[in-house]
Motif scaffolding. Structure first.
Motif, mmCIF file in Angstrom:
data_model
loop_
_atom_site.group_PDB
_atom_site.id
_atom_site.type_symbol
_atom_site.label_atom_id
_atom_site.label_comp_id
_atom_site.label_asym_id
_atom_site.label_seq_id
_atom_site.Cartn_x
_atom_site.Cartn_y
_atom_site.Cartn_z
ATOM 1 N N SER A 21 -16.151 -4.616 12.921
ATOM 2 C CA SER A 21 -15.183 -4.063 13.870
ATOM 3 C C SER A 21 -13.794 -4.651 13.638
ATOM 4 O O SER A 21 -12.786 -3.928 13.650
ATOM 5 N N GLU A 22 -13.728 -5.959 13.409
ATOM 6 C CA GLU A 22 -12.440 -6.622 13.194
ATOM 7 C C GLU A 22 -11.782 -6.162 11.894
ATOM 8 O O GLU A 22 -10.570 -5.916 11.850
ATOM 9 N N VAL A 23 -12.571 -6.030 10.830
ATOM 10 C CA VAL A 23 -12.014 -5.620 9.537
ATOM 11 C C VAL A 23 -11.508 -4.186 9.602
ATOM 12 O O VAL A 23 -10.428 -3.868 9.096
ATOM 13 N N ILE A 24 -12.280 -3.314 10.235
ATOM 14 C CA ILE A 24 -11.857 -1.918 10.362
ATOM 15 C C ILE A 24 -10.559 -1.827 11.163
ATOM 16 O O ILE A 24 -9.640 -1.075 10.817
ATOM 17 N N ALA A 25 -10.467 -2.598 12.236
ATOM 18 C CA ALA A 25 -9.244 -2.595 13.051
ATOM 19 C C ALA A 25 -8.052 -3.064 12.217
ATOM 20 O O ALA A 25 -6.946 -2.506 12.317
ATOM 21 N N LYS A 26 -8.279 -4.069 11.371
ATOM 22 C CA LYS A 26 -7.189 -4.591 10.536
ATOM 23 C C LYS A 26 -6.751 -3.558 9.501
ATOM 24 O O LYS A 26 -5.555 -3.365 9.254
ATOM 25 N N ILE A 27 -7.724 -2.859 8.910
ATOM 26 C CA ILE A 27 -7.391 -1.815 7.926
ATOM 27 C C ILE A 27 -6.594 -0.713 8.589
ATOM 28 O O ILE A 27 -5.599 -0.222 8.053
ATOM 29 N N ARG A 28 -7.016 -0.304 9.783
ATOM 30 C CA ARG A 28 -6.291 0.749 10.506
ATOM 31 C C ARG A 28 -4.869 0.317 10.822
ATOM 32 O O ARG A 28 -3.921 1.095 10.692
ATOM 33 N N GLU A 29 -4.710 -0.928 11.261
ATOM 34 C CA GLU A 29 -3.369 -1.439 11.564
ATOM 35 C C GLU A 29 -2.496 -1.444 10.319
ATOM 36 O O GLU A 29 -1.312 -1.087 10.374
ATOM 37 N N LYS A 30 -3.087 -1.838 9.178
ATOM 38 C CA LYS A 30 -2.313 -1.873 7.940
ATOM 39 C C LYS A 30 -1.905 -0.474 7.498
ATOM 40 O O LYS A 30 -0.783 -0.266 7.023
ATOM 41 N N TYR A 31 -2.797 0.503 7.659
ATOM 42 C CA TYR A 31 -2.434 1.876 7.311
ATOM 43 C C TYR A 31 -1.342 2.410 8.232
ATOM 44 O O TYR A 31 -0.409 3.097 7.793
ATOM 45 N N GLU A 53 -3.848 -3.249 0.876
ATOM 46 C CA GLU A 53 -2.959 -4.386 0.630
ATOM 47 C C GLU A 53 -2.198 -4.199 -0.677
ATOM 48 O O GLU A 53 -1.025 -4.577 -0.786
ATOM 49 N N GLU A 54 -2.846 -3.603 -1.681
ATOM 50 C CA GLU A 54 -2.177 -3.344 -2.956
ATOM 51 C C GLU A 54 -1.110 -2.269 -2.791
ATOM 52 O O GLU A 54 -0.018 -2.370 -3.372
ATOM 53 N N LEU A 55 -1.393 -1.245 -1.979
ATOM 54 C CA LEU A 55 -0.405 -0.205 -1.714
ATOM 55 C C LEU A 55 0.833 -0.786 -1.026
ATOM 56 O O LEU A 55 1.971 -0.443 -1.362
ATOM 57 N N ILE A 56 0.591 -1.658 -0.057
ATOM 58 C CA ILE A 56 1.700 -2.282 0.663
ATOM 59 C C ILE A 56 2.518 -3.171 -0.274
ATOM 60 O O ILE A 56 3.753 -3.161 -0.250
ATOM 61 N N LYS A 57 1.834 -3.929 -1.119
ATOM 62 C CA LYS A 57 2.534 -4.812 -2.056
ATOM 63 C C LYS A 57 3.427 -4.007 -3.003
ATOM 64 O O LYS A 57 4.579 -4.380 -3.269
ATOM 65 N N LYS A 58 2.918 -2.894 -3.518
ATOM 66 C CA LYS A 58 3.703 -2.060 -4.421
ATOM 67 C C LYS A 58 4.920 -1.486 -3.716
ATOM 68 O O LYS A 58 6.014 -1.400 -4.297
ATOM 69 N N ALA A 59 4.737 -1.083 -2.437
ATOM 70 C CA ALA A 59 5.857 -0.531 -1.673
ATOM 71 C C ALA A 59 6.908 -1.599 -1.411
ATOM 72 O O ALA A 59 8.110 -1.331 -1.467
ATOM 73 N N GLU A 60 6.451 -2.827 -1.120
ATOM 74 C CA GLU A 60 7.377 -3.935 -0.896
ATOM 75 C C GLU A 60 8.179 -4.232 -2.167
ATOM 76 O O GLU A 60 9.401 -4.411 -2.125
ATOM 77 N N ASP A 61 7.477 -4.273 -3.305
ATOM 78 C CA ASP A 61 8.138 -4.585 -4.573
ATOM 79 C C ASP A 61 9.172 -3.520 -4.935
ATOM 80 O O ASP A 61 10.223 -3.829 -5.509
ATOM 81 N N LYS A 62 8.866 -2.285 -4.572
ATOM 82 C CA LYS A 62 9.750 -1.175 -4.923
ATOM 83 C C LYS A 62 11.079 -1.246 -4.178
ATOM 84 O O LYS A 62 12.135 -0.913 -4.713
ATOM 85 N N ILE A 63 11.020 -1.650 -2.888
ATOM 86 C CA ILE A 63 12.242 -1.662 -2.090
ATOM 87 C C ILE A 63 12.952 -3.009 -2.093
ATOM 88 O O ILE A 63 14.059 -3.139 -1.577
#
Length: 255
Positions: free
Chosen positions: A12-22, A65-75
């Motif tokens: 439950s905690e991991v799913i909530a964290k994934i949803r928050e990250k998305y 997390e990899e998607l977020i990292k790539k977006a951070e690096d891009k901007i």
């Protein structure tokens, strides 16, 4: 190497964290919301086909997390940071932490031990309106001339009772299905997520309705004493802050 099986609470905690990250990824980097929906669909298929949930979630959280990292690096316009032993705090985690920090000011209503922090704080904030501010509003209305907007307050009070009043069952009636789903194992996370969204939506509608009505009453009652005007303004500000802190600005009822 085998992966340790997650407990239902950990899942439950991991799913909530994934949803928050998305949600953060889509909002901060202006990505389509379907990306989060795609994750939900993959999770449903995982359960339907009997795949290992622990492995699936580990892969999913690594992917976002990899998607977020790539977006951070891009901007990022700054030069690459000097390597240190201190881990750099994830940008998306900062956003999530900031959002959680904003709602810490509101009391927590423990509707279920595994309920999301947002639901607990939102229910607690609404409960304060019901338990503290509604009696104050009644006291103000008894001392002012009739206003056509006052008639709506009885309806708002009834909606607040369903959303945030803790009766003998210790759970607001509007959260009874949410409570029931959290008590079932294996958990139906699709239904849990649906109940959370419906609760947030109904809460947003109510807060917007109350804010608009009380603001009209304040504006259309020029003879209101300074003391009563200050009390009513304080209540209106509390409601306005809830709308902002829980990011409910855009969740308005369609006219």
């Amino acid at each position: 190497m085998s992966i340790r099986k997650l407990s239902p609470e950990e899942i439950s905690e991991v799913i909530a964290k994934i949803r928050e990250k998305y949600e953060t990824y889509c909002k901060v980097f202006f990505k389509p919301s379907r990306l989060k929906n795609d994750f939900e669909e993959r999770y449903r298929n995982c359960l339907k086909k009997g795949f290992d949930v622990s492995s699936f979630l580990l892969a999913e959280i690594s992917a976002i997390e990899e998607l977020i990292k790539k977006a951070e690096d891009k901007i990022s316009m700054s030069p690459p940071p000097v390597k240190t032993n201190v881990a750099k705090e994830d940008f998306a985690d900062k956003i999530i932490a900031q959002n959680l920090e904003k709602i810490q000011r509101y009391p927590k209503l423990i509707v279920h031990k595994d309920a999301s922090e947002e639901i607990k704080r939102l229910a607690g904030g609404l409960n304060k309106i019901y338990e503290v501010h509604i009696p104050e509003i009644h006291g103000i209305f008894r001392q002012i001339e009739a206003n056509p907007n006052i008639k709506y307050m009885e309806m708002y009070e009834s909606r607040l009772r369903a959303l945030a009043y803790v009766g003998k069952g210790m759970t607001p009636s509007h959260l009874s299905r949410y409570f029931a789903y959290l008590n079932r194992f294996p958990r139906d996370y699709r239904s849990i997520d649906w109940e959370e969204k419906q609760y947030i939506l109904e809460s947003a509608f109510l807060l917007h309705d109350m804010y608009n009505t009380l603001a009209h009453i304040l504006a259309e009652t020029p003879k209101l004493s300074s003391d009563l005007r200050e009390k009513l303004t304080h209540i209106i500000e509390y409601i306005k802050n809830m709308i902002e802190d829980f990011r409910l600005k855009d969740l308005k009822r369609k006219m």
